[in-house]
Scaffold this motif. Structure first.
Motif, PDB file in Angstrom:
ATOM      1  N   LEU A 200      36.796  28.772  15.196  1.00 34.73           N
ATOM      2  CA  LEU A 200      38.093  29.177  15.730  1.00 34.73           C
ATOM      3  C   LEU A 200      39.142  28.214  15.191  1.00 34.73           C
ATOM      4  O   LEU A 200      38.939  26.995  15.227  1.00 34.73           O
ATOM      5  N   PRO A 201      40.233  28.748  14.650  1.00 33.63           N
ATOM      6  CA  PRO A 201      41.196  27.886  13.962  1.00 33.63           C
ATOM      7  C   PRO A 201      41.970  26.978  14.915  1.00 33.63           C
ATOM      8  O   PRO A 201      42.017  27.212  16.120  1.00 33.63           O
ATOM      9  N   ARG A 202      42.577  25.953  14.330  1.00 32.59           N
ATOM     10  CA  ARG A 202      43.496  25.115  15.094  1.00 32.59           C
ATOM     11  C   ARG A 202      44.696  25.970  15.471  1.00 32.59           C
ATOM     12  O   ARG A 202      45.114  26.837  14.713  1.00 32.59           O
ATOM     13  N   ARG A 203      45.207  25.745  16.658  1.00 32.51           N
ATOM     14  CA  ARG A 203      46.382  26.509  17.080  1.00 32.51           C
ATOM     15  C   ARG A 203      47.542  25.565  17.311  1.00 32.51           C
ATOM     16  O   ARG A 203      47.353  24.407  17.674  1.00 32.51           O
ATOM     17  N   LYS A 204      48.733  26.070  17.097  1.00 30.07           N
ATOM     18  CA  LYS A 204      49.935  25.267  17.329  1.00 30.07           C
ATOM     19  C   LYS A 204      50.042  24.951  18.808  1.00 30.07           C
ATOM     20  O   LYS A 204      49.954  25.836  19.649  1.00 30.07           O
ATOM     21  N   GLN A 205      50.231  23.707  19.142  1.00 31.43           N
ATOM     22  CA  GLN A 205      50.370  23.311  20.538  1.00 31.43           C
ATOM     23  C   GLN A 205      51.842  23.031  20.817  1.00 31.43           C
ATOM     24  O   GLN A 205      52.465  22.235  20.128  1.00 31.43           O
ATOM     25  N   LYS A 206      52.379  23.736  21.799  1.00 34.71           N
ATOM     26  CA  LYS A 206      53.777  23.490  22.165  1.00 34.71           C
ATOM     27  C   LYS A 206      53.853  23.228  23.655  1.00 34.71           C
ATOM     28  O   LYS A 206      53.171  23.894  24.433  1.00 34.71           O
ATOM     29  N   ILE A 207      54.677  22.271  24.059  1.00 35.65           N
ATOM     30  CA  ILE A 207      54.865  22.020  25.488  1.00 35.65           C
ATOM     31  C   ILE A 207      56.279  22.463  25.849  1.00 35.65           C
ATOM     32  O   ILE A 207      57.254  22.035  25.216  1.00 35.65           O
ATOM     33  N   HIS A 208      56.376  23.385  26.795  1.00 36.49           N
ATOM     34  CA  HIS A 208      57.699  23.787  27.281  1.00 36.49           C
ATOM     35  C   HIS A 208      58.020  22.955  28.505  1.00 36.49           C
ATOM     36  O   HIS A 208      57.320  23.034  29.502  1.00 36.49           O
ATOM     37  N   ILE A 209      59.054  22.150  28.450  1.00 32.63           N
ATOM     38  CA  ILE A 209      59.430  21.332  29.604  1.00 32.63           C
ATOM     39  C   ILE A 209      60.608  21.994  30.305  1.00 32.63           C
ATOM     40  O   ILE A 209      61.645  22.246  29.690  1.00 32.63           O
ATOM     41  N   HIS A 210      60.358  22.334  31.523  1.00 33.05           N
ATOM     42  CA  HIS A 210      61.430  22.958  32.306  1.00 33.05           C
ATOM     43  C   HIS A 210      62.193  21.896  33.089  1.00 33.05           C
ATOM     44  O   HIS A 210      61.656  20.847  33.403  1.00 33.05           O
TER      45      HIS A 210
END
Lengths: 243, 325
Positions: A200-210
């Motif tokens: 399974l490929p690496r996936r882009k990790q994004k953190i949404h800070i509210h």
């Protein structure tokens, strides 16, 4: 038809080598006898391993990503190692698609290791026969084990659950679903070996800070007080309790 | 790949034996239609003995490649799929056919089976010999296809591999036949020597062709396809262990680039250039020493040639083993 295989999530693997050691431990005490391990603490250590975790750096510093990459036999749907074997020692099981070596038939000519583009086969320097990952075939059908433990040793050892085990021909199995949903892929597709193991490929990790995460939303006083400071002069409980 | 001397000796020794038998049979066929003077039975008998000796030498060398030689008989069971298994069957067949061929000459059984009327002798040895020739060519194909059938070893996966194995074996066999004839059948020296030069030059052309092809190969596999990451900037930081393993030993020749490159020039000189000079000079001066030297030099060249053949193949598994750490 069943095709058992591993699905390895590169997004989750942390490169701890737990799968490597558990694989070695389980298989060296297995029915095939011990797996060579010469000079383990000396100058030229060498030995037989079914599973290795390699580390790659992708990109250019400082914008790099570390990819930990576990690799064992991929149990190809069309394994090139099987037809070249002159004795029939190397075979693919009809019932579950596991590629195995009959150690009593193997003459140790190494031809199958030449015919494997993935370097998944290693000759045992002491027994002089070719060895490879068996998907823990002696474990996964062992009815003395509780059902939850009838899995390859590496899968059970993985602390991050980066390894899944199951039938990739069954469209409803967890592995098949994961391959579909996470865009699972095969290694070196250019040779048409159709490995059963998928990655399974690496996936882009994004953190949404509210906004409300910056301020403690559940603080009833709606007020951030100062943190209590440690009295550096005075004694703390640790001074009494520490060992 | 790591060149194993057992396999180097196996392929070169049986090549000499096969080539020598082809030379003997060619000589006999020409004699039947009176293009060459007929030879005594001794010539074919001793020729066959030498050919069989080389083939058995190769067979013995091959045993050293096996982890379990006592199970070698099992290797004949998978002839439907494995070229190695086919070779294991055809090699004893060739040895058997040449032994029968030499034996018939030793016993002087000049039986006429299909009744070809010749002044020389009956056609029994010609028929047995024809079977031997077919088996010999089959053996060249089997030996070469063991390597040519592995498609991802791109240096090997070409018809040139089969052509080169056949031509190089035949060339060395004819060179040995020339030296042998200078001792036992001086009438045939120019015939065998001429053919030895022609075949050596042809083999030179096809071997150069494969060298040019291999120098221009574009590897189909890359680090990108090996681990399935599309980024073009991938570096291995660790191959998973800090010592050696089967994977690091058996798939790389381990020689320095200087040694590797110089062996190419050494084998080109020893296998092709020097033998042609020695053969020409030996025929011109009727010198047995030079003709024997031609064979010895060519055989040493072939050992270097086979070493280079194995060393040059770049196995895609090496992509996974590039950095210790």
């Amino acid at each position: 038809m069943t095709q058992l295989a591993l699905v390895i999530d590169l997004n989750v693997c942390v490169g701890c080598h737990a799968c490597v050691t558990s694989c070695k431990e389980w298989n060296t005490s297995g029915p095939a006898g011990f797996m060579s391990d010469d000079n383990p603490y000396d100058k030229d250590p060498t030995g037989t391993f079914f599973n290795r975790v390699q580390t790659y750096e992708v990109g250019v510093y400082p914008n790099t990503e570390t990819v930990h990459f576990p690799k064992s036999c991929l149990h190809c749907e069309d394994p090139p190692c099987v037809p070249v074997c002159p004795t029939g020692a190397s075979y693919k099981r009809e019932e579950d698609g596991i590629v195995l070596v009959d150690y009593d038939k193997c003459i140790g000519c190494k031809y199958c290791s030449w015919a494997c583009p993935y370097g998944a086969r290693e000759i045992d320097e002491h027994q002089k026969v070719m060895k490879k990952c068996t998907l823990c075939v002696d474990r996964i059908y062992d009815e003395n084990l509780p059902e939850s433990e009838r899995k390859p040793a590496c899968v059970l050892a993985c602390p991050t659950s980066a390894r899944l085990f199951g039938d990739v021909h069954d469209p409803d199995s967890v592995v098949s679903q994961t391959i579909r949903e996470e865009a699972g892929y095969q290694l070196m597709p250019e040779w048409g070996t159709h490995p059963a193991n998928h990655y399974l490929p690496r996936r882009k990790q994004k953190i949404h800070i509210h906004e409300d995460e910056l301020i403690r939303a559940d603080n009833p006083l709606k007020k951030e007080g100062e943190r209590p400071k440690v009295d550096e002069e005075g004694h703390t409980l640790d001074d009494v309790m520490s060992w | 790949m790591h060149p194993a001397f057992s396999v180097i000796f196996l392929t070169t020794l049986i090549g000499v034996g096969q080539g020598l038998f082809l030379a003997l049979y060619t000589g006999e066929s020409y004699a039947v239609v009176e293009l060459l003077p007929a030879q005594s039975q001794d010539f074919y008998v001793w020729g066959s003995v030498i050919a069989v000796a080389f083939l058995i030498g190769g067979l013995i060398a091959s045993v050293f490649h096996l982890g379990h030689p006592e199970r070698a008989w099992r290797a004949a069971t998978c002839w439907r799929t494995s070229w190695l298994s086919r070779e294991v069957i055809v090699l004893p067949t060739v040895i058997g056919a040449i032994s029968v061929y030499g034996g018939l000459h030793a016993l002087g059984w000049d039986l006429s089976i299909i009744g070809i009327e010749t002044k020389v002798r009956g056609d029994l040895t010609l028929l047995i010999g024809l079977g031997g020739v077919l088996a010999t060519f089959l053996l060249f194909i089997c030996t070469a296809m063991i390597y040519a059938c592995i498609k991802f070893l791109q240096e090997w996966s070409t018809p040139l591999t089969v052509i080169n194995y056949t031509l190089l074996g035949t060339a060395s066999g004819f060179t040995l036949a020339t030296a042998f004839a200078s001792y036992q059948a001086p009438d045939l020296v120019n015939f065998y020597g001429g053919w030895a030069i022609v075949i050596t030059v042809t083999a030179f052309i096809t071997r150069i062709a494969s060298l040019i092809r291999n120098a221009r190969i574009r590897a189909k596999s890359s680090l990108q396809t090996a681990i399935g990451v599309r980024d073009t900037r991938i570096k291995q930081r660790s191959m998973g262990f800090m010592g050696g393993s089967f994977n690091t030993r058996d798939f790389f020749h381990g020689a320095s680039m200087l040694v590797f490159r110089s062996i190419k020039w050494i084998f080109l000189a020893l296998t092709f250039v020097l033998p042609v000079i020695l053969l020409s000079a030996g025929m011109a001066t009727a010198s047995m020493t030079m003709l024997i030297a031609a064979f010895v030099v060519q055989y040493i060249g072939l050992i270097a040639e086979r070493w280079f053949f194995f060393a040059q193949a770049n196995h895609p598994q090496n992509l996974y083993y590039q950095t210790v750490g």
